[in-house]
Design a protein around this motif. Sequence first.
Motif, PDB file in Angstrom:
ATOM      1  N   LEU A 150       0.807  -1.223   0.000  1.00  0.00           N
ATOM      2  CA  LEU A 150       0.000   0.000   0.000  1.00  0.00           C
ATOM      3  C   LEU A 150       0.843   1.277   0.000  1.00  0.00           C
ATOM      4  CD1 LEU A 150      -3.031  -0.635   2.392  1.00  0.00           C
ATOM      5  CD2 LEU A 150      -2.836  -1.025  -0.062  1.00  0.00           C
ATOM      6  N   ALA A 151       2.160   1.142   0.146  1.00  0.00           N
ATOM      7  CA  ALA A 151       3.013   2.334   0.242  1.00  0.00           C
ATOM      8  C   ALA A 151       2.832   3.302  -0.934  1.00  0.00           C
ATOM      9  CB  ALA A 151       4.476   1.927   0.398  1.00  0.00           C
ATOM     10  N   GLN A 206      -5.989  13.551  -0.234  1.00  0.00           N
ATOM     11  CA  GLN A 206      -7.131  12.827   0.320  1.00  0.00           C
ATOM     12  C   GLN A 206      -6.802  12.392   1.754  1.00  0.00           C
ATOM     13  OE1 GLN A 206      -8.936  10.051  -2.844  1.00  0.00           O
ATOM     14  NE2 GLN A 206      -6.858  10.456  -3.618  1.00  0.00           N
ATOM     15  N   LYS A 207      -6.993  13.317   2.699  1.00  0.00           N
ATOM     16  CA  LYS A 207      -6.604  13.064   4.083  1.00  0.00           C
ATOM     17  C   LYS A 207      -7.406  11.928   4.708  1.00  0.00           C
ATOM     18  CE  LYS A 207      -5.017  17.788   5.019  1.00  0.00           C
ATOM     19  NZ  LYS A 207      -5.225  19.012   5.849  1.00  0.00           N
ATOM     20  N   ASP A 208      -8.695  11.895   4.448  1.00  0.00           N
ATOM     21  CA  ASP A 208      -9.522  10.848   5.057  1.00  0.00           C
ATOM     22  C   ASP A 208      -9.153   9.469   4.528  1.00  0.00           C
ATOM     23  OD1 ASP A 208     -10.883  12.660   6.609  1.00  0.00           O
ATOM     24  OD2 ASP A 208     -12.660  12.776   5.325  1.00  0.00           O
ATOM     25  N   LEU A 209      -8.933   9.363   3.242  1.00  0.00           N
ATOM     26  CA  LEU A 209      -8.533   8.072   2.676  1.00  0.00           C
ATOM     27  C   LEU A 209      -7.189   7.644   3.229  1.00  0.00           C
ATOM     28  CD1 LEU A 209      -8.936   5.692   0.761  1.00  0.00           C
ATOM     29  CD2 LEU A 209      -7.906   7.076  -1.051  1.00  0.00           C
ATOM     30  N   LEU A 210      -6.250   8.571   3.338  1.00  0.00           N
ATOM     31  CA  LEU A 210      -4.942   8.249   3.915  1.00  0.00           C
ATOM     32  C   LEU A 210      -5.107   7.723   5.330  1.00  0.00           C
ATOM     33  CD1 LEU A 210      -1.869   8.184   3.798  1.00  0.00           C
ATOM     34  CD2 LEU A 210      -1.872  10.592   4.516  1.00  0.00           C
ATOM     35  N   ALA A 211      -5.999   8.329   6.097  1.00  0.00           N
ATOM     36  CA  ALA A 211      -6.232   7.872   7.474  1.00  0.00           C
ATOM     37  C   ALA A 211      -6.792   6.455   7.485  1.00  0.00           C
ATOM     38  CB  ALA A 211      -7.190   8.834   8.181  1.00  0.00           C
ATOM     39  N   THR A 212      -7.691   6.151   6.539  1.00  0.00           N
ATOM     40  CA  THR A 212      -8.256   4.799   6.463  1.00  0.00           C
ATOM     41  C   THR A 212      -7.191   3.773   6.128  1.00  0.00           C
ATOM     42  OG1 THR A 212     -10.477   5.567   5.871  1.00  0.00           O
ATOM     43  CG2 THR A 212      -9.863   3.357   5.148  1.00  0.00           C
ATOM     44  N   LEU A 213      -6.375   4.059   5.125  1.00  0.00           N
ATOM     45  CA  LEU A 213      -5.308   3.129   4.753  1.00  0.00           C
ATOM     46  C   LEU A 213      -4.287   2.991   5.876  1.00  0.00           C
ATOM     47  CD1 LEU A 213      -4.739   4.187   1.024  1.00  0.00           C
ATOM     48  CD2 LEU A 213      -6.213   2.365   1.930  1.00  0.00           C
ATOM     49  N   THR A 214      -4.016   4.085   6.578  1.00  0.00           N
ATOM     50  CA  THR A 214      -3.084   4.047   7.713  1.00  0.00           C
ATOM     51  C   THR A 214      -3.614   3.135   8.811  1.00  0.00           C
ATOM     52  OG1 THR A 214      -2.281   6.282   7.224  1.00  0.00           O
ATOM     53  CG2 THR A 214      -1.903   5.444   9.449  1.00  0.00           C
ATOM     54  N   LYS A 215      -4.913   3.205   9.072  1.00  0.00           N
ATOM     55  CA  LYS A 215      -5.519   2.344  10.095  1.00  0.00           C
ATOM     56  C   LYS A 215      -5.371   0.873   9.722  1.00  0.00           C
ATOM     57  CE  LYS A 215      -8.957   5.718  11.639  1.00  0.00           C
ATOM     58  NZ  LYS A 215     -10.401   6.102  11.622  1.00  0.00           N
ATOM     59  N   ASP A 239     -10.065  -7.154   8.924  1.00  0.00           N
ATOM     60  CA  ASP A 239     -11.073  -7.080   9.985  1.00  0.00           C
ATOM     61  C   ASP A 239     -11.315  -5.648  10.442  1.00  0.00           C
ATOM     62  OD1 ASP A 239     -11.575  -9.786   9.981  1.00  0.00           O
ATOM     63  OD2 ASP A 239     -10.228 -10.233  11.667  1.00  0.00           O
ATOM     64  N   ARG A 240     -10.281  -4.835  10.462  1.00  0.00           N
ATOM     65  CA  ARG A 240     -10.479  -3.445  10.893  1.00  0.00           C
ATOM     66  C   ARG A 240     -11.347  -2.698   9.889  1.00  0.00           C
ATOM     67  NH1 ARG A 240      -6.043   0.890  13.418  1.00  0.00           N
ATOM     68  NH2 ARG A 240      -7.667   2.373  14.103  1.00  0.00           N
ATOM     69  N   PHE A 241     -11.204  -3.045   8.613  1.00  0.00           N
ATOM     70  CA  PHE A 241     -12.041  -2.385   7.609  1.00  0.00           C
ATOM     71  C   PHE A 241     -13.491  -2.855   7.707  1.00  0.00           C
ATOM     72  CE2 PHE A 241     -14.136  -1.522   3.672  1.00  0.00           C
ATOM     73  CZ  PHE A 241     -13.602  -0.314   3.234  1.00  0.00           C
TER      74      PHE A 241
END
Length: 643
Positions: A150-151, A206-215, A239-241
Amino acid sequence: MKHLILLAISISLLPAARAQQTQKPPLHGKHWMAVTGKPLAATAGSMIFQKGGNAVDAACAMLAATCTMWDVLSWGGETQALIYNPKTGKVIAINALGVAPTGATPAFFKGKGYNFPPEYGPLAAVTPGTPGGLCYMLAEYGTMSLKEVLAPAMEMAEGYPIEAQTANSMERSKDRLKEWPYSKAVFLTHPGEKREAPEAGEIFVQKDLLATLTKMVEAEQEALHNKKSRKEAIMAAYDRFYKGDIAQEFVRGCQEQGGLITKEDLANWKPIEEEPLHVNYKGIEVYKLQQWTQGPMLLQSLNILENFDLKAMGYNSTKYIHTLYQTMNLAFADRDFYYGDPYFSPKSPINGLLSKTYAKERAKLINPDHNDPNPTPGDPYPFEGKKNPFLSLLKQHNALTDTAAEKKQDRFVPKHDAAGILQSTPDANMYAANDVDSAYMDRLWRGTTSVEAADADGWVVSITPSGGWTPACIAGHTGVGMSQRLQSFVLDSAVCPFNVIAPGKRPRVTLTPSMALKNGKPYLSFAVQGGDTQDQNLLQFFLNMVEFGMTVQQATEAANINSNQLWLSLGGSSMNDRKPRPGSVLLNSNTPEKVRTELKNMGYIPTFSERTSGPVNAIYLDREHGSLWGGSSNHGEDYGIGW
C-alpha cells in the motif's frame, strides 16, 4: 491520421509479418510485466516488482493505486480476478464483489418508483469488495506485507498530481457531488470558484482516505508485533475495515446520506475463491469467472464460432463481421436471461450453456444472409438432462422487446461508463439529442480499469476492478467512495429470473478478466474496461491473435465491431433505456464502403468511430523466446512497464 493509415496497412498484411508498426510500441520484459489504466499506477506495480515482489504483490499495488487515483473506481468498489498459480499449475478465481444490503428488495425500490435500482448515490451501493479482495489475494498468494504493497497508494493519498481526465470528470459532476457533503469536501477543492474541481497537475490530497489506509496498516503492524503470521496480520487489517472502526464510520456515513448498508452487512461479507469456468478453443483453454459476471458469454461465443472457418472469411470482412455479430447476440441473449449469482436460487444452467452440443444448435440459428433482429435465449436445460422450469417466464422475457418500435431509437449510453462512449457510439454528433455532447471527448477515454501482471516465476494475474466511480458518494470520513453496482440487478423476473435483487446477493456484473493457457502453460492474460462491450472486445482481441496472427499490441489496437443488440447492464431508469437496439453496430471509420453497403443490405444500422478497439490491456507469454510481451491499447491512458 498518418498513424491510422499505417495501422490499416499493417493490419491488411496480416499474418504476413509480426513486426508491423503500431501506434504504441509493444512492451517487452524478461523478468516481469505490469500493465494497467494509468501511468502512475503502472509505476506503482514496477516499484513492487523492483523490491522483489511477485505478480500478485504488484497487481495489488496497482489495484490500490488505481483506486486512489479514482481511475473510474474507488476503494468502495468491487474486484474480480483470475490468478495462475505456478505452484499448482491451476487458474483460480477471486470473487470480491459486494452484495446487496439489508432491505434492498424489489418491493423497496418499486415503492420508490424505480424500474431498476438507481445509478448514483447511497442507494446504488453494494458492500465494498475491493479492500477485502486485495487483502485476501495478498495474504494467500503474495509475498509482501500490506504496508509495503500500500506504500505507493498511501503516498498518492498524501498528494499526487491529478491528471486532466479525472479532474475534468469531477468538474462536470460537481452539481451532483454537491448533494453529498463528504464528496463535496474531497472533490471540489476550490469551492465557490468558476472551476471548483482540481486542475490538471494540481496536487490532489485525500486526508480521510490516507487515514483509512493508515488504520489498516496499523492493524497489520500491531498483529505482526504480537507475533502473528504475515497472513494473519493482513487479515487483521481486513477485519479493521469490515468489523472495526473503519466499518463503523463507513456505515454511519452511508446511512446518514440515505443508504442501506449495515454493520452486519459488512461483517458478514467475505471474498470467495472459486473455480473459474473454461472452454477449449482449438487447443487453447480460455478461462473466465463464473456466471455472476458476463464472462461466460465469451466462452459461449467461442463454442459457437468453432463451427465456422473464421480465418477463411478474413479479418473484418462482411461475412466475418456478420458471423461475429450474430454469434455475440445469441450469447448475449442467453446472458441476459440466464446469468446471475450462483450462490442463490435459482441456479443458472451453466453446464448446458457451455455445452459444445448446445453451441452447435445455436450456430444453426445464424442466417448467413441477414441480421436476426430479435435473437432469443435458448433452452440449455436439456443439455444438462433437465427440463426448463422457466419456459413461461422466457415467453414474457421475449415479449418485452418490440423490435419494430425500437429500431429507430438512439442507443442509451450510461454516462459514467468507458466503454460507453468508446465502443458503443458513432461520433460526437449523435449526442446532441442526449445532451451529453459537451462531455463526449473526455468520456471517450473513461471507464473502469484493468490490471495485468506476470513474472518470471510463472505467476500471472488479470483483474477488472470497478465501482465507486465519479460522481461517487463518499461514506463519511473514510474517504471511500461507495459502489454503484446495485444498478446491475433487475427488479422483475421476466427480465432475468437469476438476477433479481435480494439482500446478500451479488448482482450480475459486466466485469470480466480473462486468461488463456496453451499446452498447460499461461499463454495470454487480458482484460478491458467498458460495460457490455467488454467481452465483445476481448473476444475479438483473442481472435485477432489466434486466428489472424497479430502480435499482442496489434491486437489491442486493431479495429473491432460492437453490437448494441443486447440488454444493457448499466444505466437508465426505464425498460426502454435498456432494451436491445436491433441491427445497431459500431464499425471503425476505416471500414471500406463495400463492407458498409453489404452490411446495410443485410439489415444492419451502422455507426462509425475511429476508436473501436479498446482499451485492452494484455500480457502474452512468449514460450518460444522465454520473454513477456505487454500490449496496451492506444485508446486511453492505459500504460505498462516491463523489465
